[in-house]
Design a protein around this motif. Structure first.
Motif, mmCIF file in Angstrom:
data_model
loop_
_atom_site.group_PDB
_atom_site.id
_atom_site.type_symbol
_atom_site.label_atom_id
_atom_site.label_comp_id
_atom_site.label_asym_id
_atom_site.label_seq_id
_atom_site.Cartn_x
_atom_site.Cartn_y
_atom_site.Cartn_z
ATOM 1 N N HIS A 21 0.898 -1.154 0.000
ATOM 2 C CA HIS A 21 0.000 0.000 0.000
ATOM 3 C C HIS A 21 0.938 1.206 0.000
ATOM 4 O O HIS A 21 1.471 1.557 1.043
ATOM 5 C CB HIS A 21 -0.892 0.020 1.243
ATOM 6 N N ARG A 82 -1.570 7.364 -4.627
ATOM 7 C CA ARG A 82 -1.490 6.088 -3.886
ATOM 8 C C ARG A 82 -1.504 4.942 -4.896
ATOM 9 O O ARG A 82 -2.031 5.068 -6.006
ATOM 10 C CB ARG A 82 -2.645 5.946 -2.900
ATOM 11 N N HIS A 84 -1.959 0.617 -4.569
ATOM 12 C CA HIS A 84 -2.086 -0.656 -3.859
ATOM 13 C C HIS A 84 -1.800 -1.743 -4.887
ATOM 14 O O HIS A 84 -2.512 -1.864 -5.879
ATOM 15 C CB HIS A 84 -3.502 -0.784 -3.287
#
Length: 182
Positions: A21, A82, A84
């Protein structure tokens, strides 16, 4: 412009994977790649990848497969902030190499977008299973993890074949219809 640090990498004998993550600061650069295969799957967010044939953002459900020796140049997409991802470095048995002949992509880097649905869910679950199993101790753990990676590769190829079959069926139907109308 700042000089980039080459990402550390330790050669492996069989398989090693994980789940990240990552925030906006994540970056990875290996100008000579590694001596194994690398599969990266975007679960959420987005990565920015540069290869010999592509510079662009990954999408949710996209799997990227790097052959040994290919440039690794990827980071969290600044626009997404971000990323993931599930990933695995692996050395397949020679008999498994045909399962790694994904059609889409450049010379040694292949990419495949898995549409939302059953195939993507199976792909995701198999990679998560691989991450869990490869951490276990025991003589069969790596073999079971490899089976999950092989399942992922087979799922990817089946998705491509299904899409190709649908496209070819559409072309055949269109030609048949055109024949009868003209």
């Amino acid at each position: 412009m700042a000089v980039r640090q080459e990402a550390p990498w330790t050669p492996l004998s069989a398989l090693f994977g994980g789940e990240f993550h990552n925030g906006s600061s994540y970056t990875n650069w290996r100008p000579r790649g590694t001596n194994d295969w690398l599969l990266i799957y975007t679960v959420n967010g987005s990565g920015l990848m540069t290869t010999s044939s592509r510079h662009g953002s990954t999408q949710v459900g996209e799997a990227t497969l790097y052959a040994p020796g290919e440039l690794h140049d990827y980071q969290t997409d600044p626009g997404a902030g971000r990323w993931h991802l599930l990933w695995v470095h692996f050395r397949p048995k020679p008999s498994w190499l045909p399962w790694l002949r994904w059609p889409a992509g450049g010379h040694g880097v292949k990419s495949l977008q898995l549409e939302k649905g059953e195939a993507r869910e199976h792909f995701d679950q198999a990679l998560r299973r691989m991450v869990q199993v490869q951490r276990r101790k025991g003589p069969m753990a790596i073999d079971l993890a490899f089976n999950a990676v092989l399942f992922v590769s087979a799922t990817a190829l089946l998705c491509v074949e299904r899409a190709l079959y649908s496209f070819l069926s559409y072309i055949a139907a269109a030609r048949t219809l055109d024949f009868f109308l003209h």
